[in-house]
Design a protein around this motif. Structure first.
Motif, PDB file in Angstrom:
ATOM      1  N   TYR A  25       1.292  -1.396  -0.272  1.00  0.00           N
ATOM      2  CA  TYR A  25       0.357  -0.254   0.091  1.00  0.00           C
ATOM      3  C   TYR A  25       0.743   0.815  -0.088  1.00  0.00           C
ATOM      4  O   TYR A  25       0.223   2.385  -0.296  1.00  0.00           O
ATOM      5  N   ASN A  26       2.134   1.172   0.370  1.00  0.00           N
ATOM      6  CA  ASN A  26       2.390   2.116   0.008  1.00  0.00           C
ATOM      7  C   ASN A  26       3.349   2.416  -0.860  1.00  0.00           C
ATOM      8  O   ASN A  26       3.600   3.334  -2.015  1.00  0.00           O
ATOM      9  N   GLU A  27       3.776   1.665  -1.845  1.00  0.00           N
ATOM     10  CA  GLU A  27       4.040   1.769  -3.523  1.00  0.00           C
ATOM     11  C   GLU A  27       2.790   2.119  -4.213  1.00  0.00           C
ATOM     12  O   GLU A  27       3.083   2.845  -5.279  1.00  0.00           O
ATOM     13  N   ARG A  28       1.639   1.343  -4.236  1.00  0.00           N
ATOM     14  CA  ARG A  28       0.758   2.581  -4.385  1.00  0.00           C
ATOM     15  C   ARG A  28       0.367   4.035  -4.393  1.00  0.00           C
ATOM     16  O   ARG A  28       0.082   4.340  -4.269  1.00  0.00           O
ATOM     17  N   ALA A  29       0.337   4.403  -2.891  1.00  0.00           N
ATOM     18  CA  ALA A  29       0.567   5.858  -2.641  1.00  0.00           C
ATOM     19  C   ALA A  29       1.590   6.104  -3.121  1.00  0.00           C
ATOM     20  O   ALA A  29       1.085   7.453  -3.900  1.00  0.00           O
ATOM     21  N   ALA A  30       2.571   5.296  -2.822  1.00  0.00           N
ATOM     22  CA  ALA A  30       3.770   5.989  -4.305  1.00  0.00           C
ATOM     23  C   ALA A  30       3.321   6.276  -5.612  1.00  0.00           C
ATOM     24  O   ALA A  30       3.688   7.456  -6.791  1.00  0.00           O
ATOM     25  N   GLN A  31       2.259   5.659  -6.280  1.00  0.00           N
ATOM     26  CA  GLN A  31       1.602   6.094  -6.888  1.00  0.00           C
ATOM     27  C   GLN A  31       0.962   7.423  -7.757  1.00  0.00           C
ATOM     28  O   GLN A  31       0.981   7.844  -9.227  1.00  0.00           O
ATOM     29  N   PHE A  32       0.397   7.289  -6.269  1.00  0.00           N
ATOM     30  CA  PHE A  32      -0.721   9.026  -6.572  1.00  0.00           C
ATOM     31  C   PHE A  32       0.454  10.523  -6.687  1.00  0.00           C
ATOM     32  O   PHE A  32       0.313  10.862  -6.846  1.00  0.00           O
ATOM     33  N   LYS A  33       1.505   9.780  -5.286  1.00  0.00           N
ATOM     34  CA  LYS A  33       2.272  10.884  -4.985  1.00  0.00           C
ATOM     35  C   LYS A  33       3.454  10.143  -5.175  1.00  0.00           C
ATOM     36  O   LYS A  33       4.146  10.046  -3.594  1.00  0.00           O
ATOM     37  N   PRO A  34       4.240  10.044  -6.401  1.00  0.00           N
ATOM     38  CA  PRO A  34       5.523   9.762  -5.450  1.00  0.00           C
ATOM     39  C   PRO A  34       6.828  10.558  -5.093  1.00  0.00           C
ATOM     40  O   PRO A  34       7.666   9.786  -3.730  1.00  0.00           O
ATOM     41  N   ASP A  35       6.787  11.724  -5.188  1.00  0.00           N
ATOM     42  CA  ASP A  35       7.711  12.704  -3.786  1.00  0.00           C
ATOM     43  C   ASP A  35       6.928  13.247  -1.881  1.00  0.00           C
ATOM     44  O   ASP A  35       7.456  13.064  -1.892  1.00  0.00           O
ATOM     45  N   ALA A  36       5.846  12.387  -1.954  1.00  0.00           N
ATOM     46  CA  ALA A  36       5.118  12.178  -0.893  1.00  0.00           C
ATOM     47  C   ALA A  36       6.607  11.961   0.702  1.00  0.00           C
ATOM     48  O   ALA A  36       6.800  11.220   0.555  1.00  0.00           O
ATOM     49  N   PRO A  37       6.219  12.786   1.160  1.00  0.00           N
ATOM     50  CA  PRO A  37       7.292  12.531   2.441  1.00  0.00           C
ATOM     51  C   PRO A  37       7.006  11.407   2.812  1.00  0.00           C
ATOM     52  O   PRO A  37       8.215  10.377   3.475  1.00  0.00           O
ATOM     53  N   ALA A  38       5.821  11.335   3.436  1.00  0.00           N
ATOM     54  CA  ALA A  38       5.433  10.262   4.097  1.00  0.00           C
ATOM     55  C   ALA A  38       5.692   8.542   3.650  1.00  0.00           C
ATOM     56  O   ALA A  38       6.490   7.452   4.106  1.00  0.00           O
TER      57      ALA A  38
END
Length: 154
Positions: free
Chosen positions: A121-134
């Motif tokens: 799910y972290n990698e899926r979140a990265a698909q939406f916001k690759p540069d997100a600090p979280a």
């Protein structure tokens, strides 16, 4: 709170305003420490139309904040299943339809010890916001955690 509740009792408002009024009622109720009533206000939004991801995320947060991760997971999954419809005329929070539920699911699954799902799910979140600090923080956390495990442990 009384203004929003009064608006909802009129039953004549535009559906998008009714749904938003439910969210505002919940915010007021949380501020007053009336948490269970706040949850009911969020759930009331379903009376007016199909669930919106924004409200599902708020319900997920209700359970997340109380460390009731199984229930939080359910609501964040529901948020991901909601179709984003920008043509209804209501306010749309794009993050609620992807990044936010994914990053929260990452944390929920981590707290439940389900590392593979957490990483996924972290990698899926990265698909939406690759540069997100979280996302970056979680990647570093997973890398450090993997190095700390004794050999042979999953």
């Amino acid at each position: 709170l009384s203004v929003f509740e009064g608006f909802l009792h009129q039953e004549e408002g535009w559906v998008e305003n009714q749904i938003e009024a439910c969210a505002f009622c919940a915010q007021c109720l949380y501020a007053l420490g009336r948490e269970e009533e706040a949850l009911r206000a969020l759930l009331r939004s379903f009376v007016y139309d199909q669930p919106r991801a924004e409200l599902c995320c708020e319900i997920g947060r209700h359970f997340f904040d109380r460390k009731r991760d199984q229930q939080a997971v359910y609501w964040y999954q529901q948020a991901l299943a909601c179709p984003r419809v920008d043509t209804r005329g209501g306010f749309v929070s794009p993050d609620a339809y992807g990044y936010l539920p994914c990053i929260q699911l990452c944390v929920c699954y981590s707290r439940m010890g389900q590392w593979e799902l957490s990483v996924a799910y972290n990698e899926r979140a990265a698909q939406f916001k690759p540069d997100a600090p979280a996302v970056a923080y979680n990647r570093a956390y997973f890398a450090a955690t993997a190095q700390e495990k004794p050999e042979g442990e999953p």
